[in-house]
Design a protein around this motif. Sequence first.
Motif, PDB file in Angstrom:
ATOM      1  N   LEU A 122       0.832  -1.196   0.000  1.00 34.62           N
ATOM      2  CA  LEU A 122       0.000   0.000   0.000  1.00 34.62           C
ATOM      3  C   LEU A 122       0.871   1.253   0.000  1.00 34.62           C
ATOM      4  O   LEU A 122       0.607   2.204  -0.755  1.00 34.62           O
ATOM      5  CB  LEU A 122      -0.941   0.000   1.205  1.00 34.62           C
ATOM      6  N   ALA A 123       1.914   1.266   0.818  1.00 34.39           N
ATOM      7  CA  ALA A 123       2.820   2.412   0.847  1.00 34.39           C
ATOM      8  C   ALA A 123       3.500   2.599  -0.512  1.00 34.39           C
ATOM      9  O   ALA A 123       3.624   3.728  -1.007  1.00 34.39           O
ATOM     10  CB  ALA A 123       3.861   2.243   1.954  1.00 34.39           C
ATOM     11  N   ALA A 124       3.912   1.498  -1.131  1.00 43.93           N
ATOM     12  CA  ALA A 124       4.567   1.579  -2.449  1.00 43.93           C
ATOM     13  C   ALA A 124       3.592   2.070  -3.521  1.00 43.93           C
ATOM     14  O   ALA A 124       3.975   2.832  -4.413  1.00 43.93           O
ATOM     15  CB  ALA A 124       5.136   0.215  -2.834  1.00 43.93           C
ATOM     16  N   ILE A 125       2.339   1.650  -3.431  1.00 42.15           N
ATOM     17  CA  ILE A 125       1.328   2.096  -4.406  1.00 42.15           C
ATOM     18  C   ILE A 125       1.153   3.610  -4.325  1.00 42.15           C
ATOM     19  O   ILE A 125       1.139   4.304  -5.350  1.00 42.15           O
ATOM     20  CB  ILE A 125      -0.014   1.364  -4.174  1.00 42.15           C
ATOM     21  N   TRP A 126       1.043   4.128  -3.097  1.00 40.65           N
ATOM     22  CA  TRP A 126       0.858   5.580  -2.969  1.00 40.65           C
ATOM     23  C   TRP A 126       2.100   6.346  -3.390  1.00 40.65           C
ATOM     24  O   TRP A 126       2.004   7.421  -3.975  1.00 40.65           O
ATOM     25  CB  TRP A 126       0.407   5.950  -1.553  1.00 40.65           C
ATOM     26  N   ALA A 127       3.271   5.807  -3.143  1.00 43.09           N
ATOM     27  CA  ALA A 127       4.503   6.459  -3.604  1.00 43.09           C
ATOM     28  C   ALA A 127       4.530   6.503  -5.131  1.00 43.09           C
ATOM     29  O   ALA A 127       4.883   7.530  -5.731  1.00 43.09           O
ATOM     30  CB  ALA A 127       5.724   5.719  -3.062  1.00 43.09           C
ATOM     31  N   ALA A 128       4.121   5.402  -5.769  1.00 43.74           N
ATOM     32  CA  ALA A 128       4.092   5.358  -7.236  1.00 43.74           C
ATOM     33  C   ALA A 128       3.045   6.315  -7.800  1.00 43.74           C
ATOM     34  O   ALA A 128       3.292   7.008  -8.795  1.00 43.74           O
ATOM     35  CB  ALA A 128       3.821   3.928  -7.707  1.00 43.74           C
ATOM     36  N   LYS A 129       1.868   6.368  -7.162  1.00 49.32           N
ATOM     37  CA  LYS A 129       0.827   7.302  -7.629  1.00 49.32           C
ATOM     38  C   LYS A 129       1.305   8.743  -7.486  1.00 49.32           C
ATOM     39  O   LYS A 129       1.062   9.573  -8.370  1.00 49.32           O
ATOM     40  CB  LYS A 129      -0.475   7.090  -6.849  1.00 49.32           C
ATOM     41  N   HIS A 130       1.970   9.031  -6.375  1.00 45.17           N
ATOM     42  CA  HIS A 130       2.487  10.381  -6.162  1.00 45.17           C
ATOM     43  C   HIS A 130       3.481  10.751  -7.264  1.00 45.17           C
ATOM     44  O   HIS A 130       3.389  11.823  -7.873  1.00 45.17           O
ATOM     45  CB  HIS A 130       3.140  10.466  -4.780  1.00 45.17           C
ATOM     46  N   ALA A 131       4.417   9.847  -7.553  1.00 42.08           N
ATOM     47  CA  ALA A 131       5.408  10.095  -8.606  1.00 42.08           C
ATOM     48  C   ALA A 131       4.743  10.269  -9.967  1.00 42.08           C
ATOM     49  O   ALA A 131       5.130  11.143 -10.755  1.00 42.08           O
ATOM     50  CB  ALA A 131       6.424   8.952  -8.642  1.00 42.08           C
ATOM     51  N   GLU A 132       3.736   9.458 -10.257  1.00 34.38           N
ATOM     52  CA  GLU A 132       3.057   9.555 -11.557  1.00 34.38           C
ATOM     53  C   GLU A 132       2.296  10.871 -11.690  1.00 34.38           C
ATOM     54  O   GLU A 132       2.329  11.518 -12.744  1.00 34.38           O
ATOM     55  CB  GLU A 132       2.125   8.363 -11.764  1.00 34.38           C
ATOM     56  N   TRP A 133       1.583  11.281 -10.643  1.00 37.19           N
ATOM     57  CA  TRP A 133       0.862  12.561 -10.721  1.00 37.19           C
ATOM     58  C   TRP A 133       1.834  13.728 -10.840  1.00 37.19           C
ATOM     59  O   TRP A 133       1.547  14.701 -11.550  1.00 37.19           O
ATOM     60  CB  TRP A 133      -0.081  12.740  -9.530  1.00 37.19           C
TER      61      TRP A 133
END
Length: 157
Positions: free
Chosen positions: A38-49
């Motif tokens: 879950l933490a990795a998913i949000w980090a990836a979403k943050h980077a993508e946005w």
Amino acid sequence: MAAVAEKVAEAATRERETTEQLRRGGSFSEFETAPERLAAIWAAKHAEWQRVRDLITQAGWDAYEPERDTQGSKWAQERAERRAGALAARAAFEARRREEADELRAELRLSAVPSRLIRAAADRVGLMPAQILAQLAERVVVSEDGTVSVPPFTPSR
């Protein structure tokens, strides 16, 4: 652009919250995913946005245009292909599982005399004893009174 900025802020907040909760050893029981994931998913979403925001700014677009975002389109295609592959693999696994549910796997211990007969028959035709037993089982006939028999047959490869 305002919507993208909101998404960047939301992803940053979620990334920070999940990372802090992970560090504290907090519970993620409301989610069905592992805390690290879950933490990795949000980090990836943050980077993508952030990437989308930077692309819009650099390209001078008024709004995000996915068809002009070559990197995003490529990643979306790769995700779709991985998802299709995963779904196909899952469907194949389920089909094998349904098929295996109809199979019978057994360990069989025979006394010396029947064991020697099975081994001799297997040796004559170049099969393993288990293959002879499988051919026997495929030919089993159960009569109306419950009698079990196997008509004579010649084992084959």
